[in-house]
Scaffold this motif. Structure first.
Motif, PDB file in Angstrom:
ATOM      1  N   ILE A   1       3.974   1.979   0.865  1.00 50.14           N
ATOM      2  CA  ILE A   1       3.829   1.166  -0.345  1.00 50.14           C
ATOM      3  C   ILE A   1       4.347   1.999  -1.520  1.00 50.14           C
ATOM      4  N   ALA A   2       5.090   1.361  -2.411  1.00 45.38           N
ATOM      5  CA  ALA A   2       5.451   2.021  -3.665  1.00 45.38           C
ATOM      6  C   ALA A   2       4.719   1.294  -4.780  1.00 45.38           C
ATOM      7  N   LEU A   3       3.987   2.039  -5.589  1.00 41.77           N
ATOM      8  CA  LEU A   3       3.197   1.421  -6.653  1.00 41.77           C
ATOM      9  C   LEU A   3       3.661   1.943  -7.997  1.00 41.77           C
ATOM     10  N   GLU A   4       4.098   1.031  -8.865  1.00 46.61           N
ATOM     11  CA  GLU A   4       4.404   1.412 -10.240  1.00 46.61           C
ATOM     12  C   GLU A   4       3.147   1.118 -11.043  1.00 46.61           C
ATOM     13  N   THR A   5       2.444   2.175 -11.391  1.00 44.41           N
ATOM     14  CA  THR A   5       1.110   1.974 -11.954  1.00 44.41           C
ATOM     15  C   THR A   5       1.160   1.294 -13.322  1.00 44.41           C
ATOM     16  N   ARG A   6       2.137   1.669 -14.147  1.00 46.22           N
ATOM     17  CA  ARG A   6       2.210   1.098 -15.492  1.00 46.22           C
ATOM     18  C   ARG A   6       2.541  -0.393 -15.448  1.00 46.22           C
ATOM     19  N   ALA A   7       3.538  -0.737 -14.616  1.00 46.56           N
ATOM     20  CA  ALA A   7       3.945  -2.141 -14.516  1.00 46.56           C
ATOM     21  C   ALA A   7       3.002  -2.920 -13.608  1.00 46.56           C
ATOM     22  N   ARG A   8       2.114  -2.193 -12.908  1.00 48.68           N
ATOM     23  CA  ARG A   8       1.190  -2.795 -11.942  1.00 48.68           C
ATOM     24  C   ARG A   8       1.937  -3.639 -10.917  1.00 48.68           C
ATOM     25  N   GLN A   9       3.034  -3.044 -10.420  1.00 47.26           N
ATOM     26  CA  GLN A   9       3.796  -3.716  -9.382  1.00 47.26           C
ATOM     27  C   GLN A   9       3.810  -2.852  -8.140  1.00 47.26           C
ATOM     28  N   ALA A  10       3.598  -3.498  -7.009  1.00 40.28           N
ATOM     29  CA  ALA A  10       3.695  -2.786  -5.738  1.00 40.28           C
ATOM     30  C   ALA A  10       4.881  -3.349  -4.963  1.00 40.28           C
ATOM     31  N   TYR A  11       5.614  -2.469  -4.293  1.00 38.92           N
ATOM     32  CA  TYR A  11       6.715  -2.879  -3.421  1.00 38.92           C
ATOM     33  C   TYR A  11       6.260  -2.659  -1.990  1.00 38.92           C
ATOM     34  N   VAL A  12       6.176  -3.742  -1.249  1.00 42.44           N
ATOM     35  CA  VAL A  12       5.692  -3.682   0.123  1.00 42.44           C
ATOM     36  C   VAL A  12       6.565  -4.591   0.979  1.00 42.44           C
ATOM     37  N   ASP A  13       7.079  -4.057   2.081  1.00 43.69           N
ATOM     38  CA  ASP A  13       7.873  -4.871   3.010  1.00 43.69           C
ATOM     39  C   ASP A  13       8.961  -5.651   2.278  1.00 43.69           C
ATOM     40  N   GLY A  14       9.594  -5.038   1.288  1.00 43.01           N
ATOM     41  CA  GLY A  14      10.671  -5.703   0.576  1.00 43.01           C
ATOM     42  C   GLY A  14      10.220  -6.763  -0.412  1.00 43.01           C
ATOM     43  N   ARG A  15       8.901  -6.843  -0.630  1.00 41.76           N
ATOM     44  CA  ARG A  15       8.398  -7.814  -1.599  1.00 41.76           C
ATOM     45  C   ARG A  15       7.878  -7.074  -2.825  1.00 41.76           C
ATOM     46  N   ILE A  16       7.919  -7.745  -3.976  1.00 38.91           N
ATOM     47  CA  ILE A  16       7.290  -7.198  -5.174  1.00 38.91           C
ATOM     48  C   ILE A  16       5.987  -7.945  -5.374  1.00 38.91           C
ATOM     49  N   LEU A  17       4.896  -7.209  -5.507  1.00 33.18           N
ATOM     50  CA  LEU A  17       3.601  -7.840  -5.748  1.00 33.18           C
ATOM     51  C   LEU A  17       3.147  -7.497  -7.153  1.00 33.18           C
ATOM     52  N   GLN A  18       2.792  -8.508  -7.895  1.00 34.21           N
ATOM     53  CA  GLN A  18       2.233  -8.256  -9.219  1.00 34.21           C
ATOM     54  C   GLN A  18       0.718  -8.152  -9.058  1.00 34.21           C
ATOM     55  N   LEU A  19       0.134  -7.072  -9.580  1.00 32.76           N
ATOM     56  CA  LEU A  19      -1.299  -6.837  -9.400  1.00 32.76           C
ATOM     57  C   LEU A  19      -2.023  -6.917 -10.730  1.00 32.76           C
ATOM     58  N   SER A  20      -3.285  -7.291 -10.684  1.00 32.49           N
ATOM     59  CA  SER A  20      -4.114  -7.197 -11.881  1.00 32.49           C
ATOM     60  C   SER A  20      -4.436  -5.722 -12.113  1.00 32.49           C
ATOM     61  N   ALA A  21      -4.959  -5.408 -13.289  1.00 26.11           N
ATOM     62  CA  ALA A  21      -5.267  -4.017 -13.620  1.00 26.11           C
ATOM     63  C   ALA A  21      -6.236  -3.415 -12.596  1.00 26.11           C
ATOM     64  N   ARG A  22      -7.253  -4.186 -12.229  1.00 24.02           N
ATOM     65  CA  ARG A  22      -8.267  -3.658 -11.309  1.00 24.02           C
ATOM     66  C   ARG A  22      -7.721  -3.521  -9.886  1.00 24.02           C
ATOM     67  N   GLU A  23      -6.911  -4.491  -9.492  1.00 26.94           N
ATOM     68  CA  GLU A  23      -6.284  -4.393  -8.166  1.00 26.94           C
ATOM     69  C   GLU A  23      -5.392  -3.150  -8.090  1.00 26.94           C
ATOM     70  N   ALA A  24      -4.637  -2.915  -9.163  1.00 29.57           N
ATOM     71  CA  ALA A  24      -3.736  -1.757  -9.180  1.00 29.57           C
ATOM     72  C   ALA A  24      -4.534  -0.458  -9.125  1.00 29.57           C
ATOM     73  N   ALA A  25      -5.629  -0.409  -9.869  1.00 34.30           N
ATOM     74  CA  ALA A  25      -6.460   0.806  -9.874  1.00 34.30           C
ATOM     75  C   ALA A  25      -7.063   1.051  -8.496  1.00 34.30           C
ATOM     76  N   LEU A  26      -7.533  -0.026  -7.862  1.00 29.76           N
ATOM     77  CA  LEU A  26      -8.119   0.106  -6.527  1.00 29.76           C
ATOM     78  C   LEU A  26      -7.050   0.536  -5.517  1.00 29.76           C
ATOM     79  N   LEU A  27      -5.870  -0.094  -5.596  1.00 32.22           N
ATOM     80  CA  LEU A  27      -4.806   0.264  -4.654  1.00 32.22           C
ATOM     81  C   LEU A  27      -4.380   1.716  -4.858  1.00 32.22           C
ATOM     82  N   GLU A  28      -4.264   2.128  -6.117  1.00 32.41           N
ATOM     83  CA  GLU A  28      -3.861   3.517  -6.379  1.00 32.41           C
ATOM     84  C   GLU A  28      -4.859   4.486  -5.745  1.00 32.41           C
ATOM     85  N   HIS A  29      -6.151   4.187  -5.902  1.00 26.28           N
ATOM     86  CA  HIS A  29      -7.179   5.057  -5.337  1.00 26.28           C
ATOM     87  C   HIS A  29      -7.103   5.076  -3.805  1.00 26.28           C
ATOM     88  N   LEU A  30      -6.897   3.909  -3.219  1.00 22.93           N
ATOM     89  CA  LEU A  30      -6.765   3.840  -1.753  1.00 22.93           C
ATOM     90  C   LEU A  30      -5.519   4.612  -1.284  1.00 22.93           C
TER      91      LEU A  30
END
Ligand code: CA
Length: 230
Positions: free
Chosen positions: A140-169
């Motif tokens: 997974i590639a996570l751009e924390t500022r933009a709160r975007q994750a790149y997974v399996d060729g998809r861009i996922l837009q995350l909420s602030a809390r989702e991004a924080a949780l994913l970053e920690h995981l």
């Protein structure tokens, strides 16, 4: 190459010579450097080189088409901004390209003002994000500022809390994290009996990332699966 020169260097992947040269000439006149490539595989390799600030990508390229190029770039965790070029009547191409990980699109034919405006916009957005590091773990590639994750060729837009949780995981990928620890590390709460906020957000992330990426370890907590899944 200096950062500022790299920021002005555009990769143009277009096999129609008159479109490629017209884009190239006009971007050059506006202070950009350009490199033109005319097939998909060369475009993908060049895009991975780190030399470019942005790629303008024709969908109808010989060899790998533009969809394949952008999907493979995202699968390889490249966050290079990509603007795809599609035919005016190919709405499905546009949707498919954006789902594949393109940032923006232009339909041909276009006036020059449109590409210039779109490239400038993308590069501005990019600059705002450069102080955020891109975290890459577990496929997974996570751009924390933009709160975007790149997974399996998809861009996922995350909420602030989702991004924080994913970053920690991601920072603890492969380890089991208890609900109490997640609650305290991500939410800043003291462990509160009976709160299901962690479970709710794990569910949100699973819906976006794919359920198999986060494992429930009974009686212990949650684990983001490591790189073997990538
Ligand atoms: Ca073409």
């Amino acid at each position: 190459m200096s950062q500022s020169r790299q920021r002005r260097h555009l990769l143009i992947a277009e096999d129609e010579a008159h479109i490629a040269s017209s884009l190239s000439e006009r971007f050059t006149a506006h202070g950009f450097r350009t490199t033109v490539v005319t097939d998909g595989e060369t475009a993908r390799r060049a895009a991975m080189s780190g030399r470019f600030a942005l790629m303008v990508l024709d969908i109808g390229l010989p060899g790998e088409d533009g969809f394949t190029v952008v999907t493979r770039l995202r699968a390889a965790s490249s966050a290079l901004p990509v603007i795809i070029l599609t035919a005016r009547d190919a709405v499905a191409d546009t949707v498919y390209g954006l789902e594949g990980g393109a940032d923006d699109y232009m339909t041909k034919p276009f006036s020059f003002e449109e590409p210039l405006a779109r490239v400038r916009l993308r590069l501005r957005l990019r600059l705002r994000e450069t102080d955020s590091s891109v975290l890459r773990r577990a496929g997974i590639a996570l751009e924390t500022r933009a709160r975007q994750a790149y997974v399996d060729g998809r861009i996922l837009q995350l909420s602030a809390r989702e991004a924080a949780l994913l970053e920690h995981l991601m920072r603890n990928a492969g380890s089991v994290l208890s609900r109490e620890d997640l609650l305290s590390d991500v939410w800043g709460y003291e462990a509160s009996e009976g709160s299901n906020v962690v479970d709710v957000y794990i569910r949100y992330l699973r819906r976006k990332l794919g359920a198999s990426r986060i494992t429930t370890v009974r009686g212990q907590g949650y684990r983001l699966e490591g790189d073997e899944l990538a």
